[in-house]
Design a protein around this motif. Structure first.
Motif, PDB file in Angstrom:
ATOM      1  N   ASP A 143       1.096  -3.928  -2.711  1.00  0.00           N
ATOM      2  CA  ASP A 143       2.153  -3.198  -3.386  1.00  0.00           C
ATOM      3  C   ASP A 143       2.033  -1.514  -3.115  1.00  0.00           C
ATOM      4  O   ASP A 143       3.061  -0.692  -3.723  1.00  0.00           O
ATOM      5  CB  ASP A 143       2.150  -3.444  -5.122  1.00  0.00           C
ATOM      6  CG  ASP A 143       2.670  -4.904  -5.202  1.00  0.00           C
ATOM      7  OD1 ASP A 143       3.197  -5.577  -4.493  1.00  0.00           O
ATOM      8  OD2 ASP A 143       2.426  -5.245  -6.402  1.00  0.00           O
ATOM      9  N   MET A 144       1.202  -1.292  -2.498  1.00  0.00           N
ATOM     10  CA  MET A 144       1.274   0.363  -2.328  1.00  0.00           C
ATOM     11  C   MET A 144       2.352   0.633  -1.277  1.00  0.00           C
ATOM     12  O   MET A 144       2.936   1.811  -1.509  1.00  0.00           O
ATOM     13  CB  MET A 144      -0.197   0.694  -1.381  1.00  0.00           C
ATOM     14  CG  MET A 144      -1.528   0.832  -2.237  1.00  0.00           C
ATOM     15  SD  MET A 144      -2.949   1.142  -1.011  1.00  0.00           S
ATOM     16  CE  MET A 144      -4.111   1.445  -2.366  1.00  0.00           C
ATOM     17  N   LYS A 145       3.025  -0.389  -0.636  1.00  0.00           N
ATOM     18  CA  LYS A 145       4.225  -0.229   0.304  1.00  0.00           C
ATOM     19  C   LYS A 145       5.324  -0.114  -0.589  1.00  0.00           C
ATOM     20  O   LYS A 145       6.269   1.031  -0.425  1.00  0.00           O
ATOM     21  CB  LYS A 145       4.594  -1.292   0.976  1.00  0.00           C
ATOM     22  CG  LYS A 145       5.717  -1.269   1.950  1.00  0.00           C
ATOM     23  CD  LYS A 145       5.981  -2.323   2.849  1.00  0.00           C
ATOM     24  CE  LYS A 145       6.902  -2.005   3.759  1.00  0.00           C
ATOM     25  NZ  LYS A 145       6.845  -1.056   4.813  1.00  0.00           N
ATOM     26  N   LEU A 146       5.388  -0.725  -1.943  1.00  0.00           N
ATOM     27  CA  LEU A 146       6.496  -0.218  -2.972  1.00  0.00           C
ATOM     28  C   LEU A 146       6.275   1.014  -3.631  1.00  0.00           C
ATOM     29  O   LEU A 146       7.178   1.762  -3.972  1.00  0.00           O
ATOM     30  CB  LEU A 146       6.187  -1.184  -4.173  1.00  0.00           C
ATOM     31  CG  LEU A 146       6.600  -3.031  -3.736  1.00  0.00           C
ATOM     32  CD1 LEU A 146       6.544  -3.736  -4.838  1.00  0.00           C
ATOM     33  CD2 LEU A 146       7.975  -2.677  -2.919  1.00  0.00           C
ATOM     34  N   ILE A 147       4.907   1.800  -3.660  1.00  0.00           N
ATOM     35  CA  ILE A 147       4.647   2.953  -4.516  1.00  0.00           C
ATOM     36  C   ILE A 147       5.227   3.816  -3.394  1.00  0.00           C
ATOM     37  O   ILE A 147       5.952   4.854  -3.795  1.00  0.00           O
ATOM     38  CB  ILE A 147       3.136   3.231  -4.583  1.00  0.00           C
ATOM     39  CG1 ILE A 147       2.707   2.109  -5.615  1.00  0.00           C
ATOM     40  CG2 ILE A 147       3.136   4.442  -4.967  1.00  0.00           C
ATOM     41  CD1 ILE A 147       1.290   2.206  -5.716  1.00  0.00           C
TER      42      ILE A 147
END
Length: 225
Positions: A143-147
Motif C-alpha cells: 500500500d506504499m504505492k497508494l501513499i
C-alpha cells in the motif's frame, strides 16, 4: 524556507518559518549525541510508536505545555499520563487534519506499537509546496504505492536498518512504490543490529527508480527544495 535536520536513528526536525517540528525525539540517549533536549524547542512533536528510541525525550520536551504532541490515540494517552501539562492532538490511521503549519495524514506502519492496544504509524505531511513522508519503523507493504499515489511525495524518510525494520533491499522497493522525488535513509548504524551501508541502499534505489537518495549525517541540516 524549509529545512530538514537529522539527529541520528529516526530523529529529524523540520523548520518551517518560525515553527519547529520534531519526529521521534530520541536525543539524550541517542548514540549520535547530535543534539540535547535543552538545545531544541519544538512547537510540534511527532511520535510514531512507543519504543524508547522513538518516544525518547518527548515527555521532557512537551512537559512545559509549549510543544504539542501529534500521535495515535493510544500513544497520546500514554504520554499524557507521564506528566502534567502535556498537550496531545490524537489522530489515527487514515485520518488527516489541518494544523497551522500544514496538513498531517497518519499512515500505516507494520511494526510493534510499544503500548498495549496501539499500532505503529507513519506521517504524511504537506507544508507549503513540500510533502514529506516519514515512514516510521516499518516493513515493506504494497500500500506504499497508494501513499505515493494519494499525494506526490517530495521527501521520503525510510528505515534501512533491517532486523527490526525494512532492510536496504525492501527499502529500495519502497522507494519505487512511493515514487518519491528524494529519499533519505534512516534507522541504521545505531547499534550492532542495524549496521548498513547507505551507499549500497543508494545503488539499489538507482537500479529500480528515479528517486534521488540523500544520505544525511547526524547533526546535518539541508534545505528542502
Amino acid at each position: 524556507m524549509l529545512k530538514l535536520s537529522f539527529y541520528g536513528q529516526a530523529c529529524f526536525a523540520v523548520t518551517h518559518k518560525d515553527t519547529v517540528l520534531i519526529f521521534d525525539p530520541y536525543l539524550s540517549a541517542n548514540p549520535a549525541k547530535a543534539i540535547m533536549p535543552c538545545q531544541i524547542h519544538p512547537d510540534y512533536i511527532f511520535v510514531t510508536h512507543g519504543h524508547q528510541d522513538h518516544i525518547g525525550d518527548t515527555v521532557e520536551l512537551a512537559a512545559d505545555g509549549h510543544a504539542v504532541v501529534i500521535t495515535t490515540a493510544e500513544i497520546g494517552r500514554f504520554l499524557a499520563s507521564q506528566a502534567e501539562g502535556i498537550k496531545v492532538e490524537p489522530m489515527h490511521i487514515g485520518g488527516a487534519w489541518r494544523f497551522p503549519f500544514g496538513t498531517v495524514k497518519i499512515t500505516p506502519a507494520l511494526h510493534g506499537a510499544g503500548v498495549p492496544g496501539g499500532v505503529a504509524c507513519g506521517f504524511l505531511i504537506s507544508l507549503e509546496e513540500i510533502t514529506i513522508y516519514f515512514a516510521g519503523d516499518t516493513a515493506l507493504f504494497s500500500d506504499m504505492k497508494l501513499i505515493g499515489r494519494h499525494r506526490k511525495i517530495d521527501y521520503a524518510l525510510l528505515p534501512i536498518g533491517d532486523r527490526f525494520t525494512m532492510g536496504p533491499e525492501d527499502a529500495a522497493e519502497a522507494a519505487a512504490l512511493l515514487d518519491a522525488r528524494k529519499v533519505v535513509p534512516m534507522h541504521y548504524n545505531g547499534s550492532a543490529h542495524t549496521m548498513q551501508d547507505p551507499q549500497y541502499f543508494a545503488k539499489l534505489v538507482a537500479q529500480c527508480c528515479d528517486s534521488e537518495v540523500i544520505i544525511m549525517l547526524p547533526g546535518e541540516t539541508i534545505n528542502l527544495v
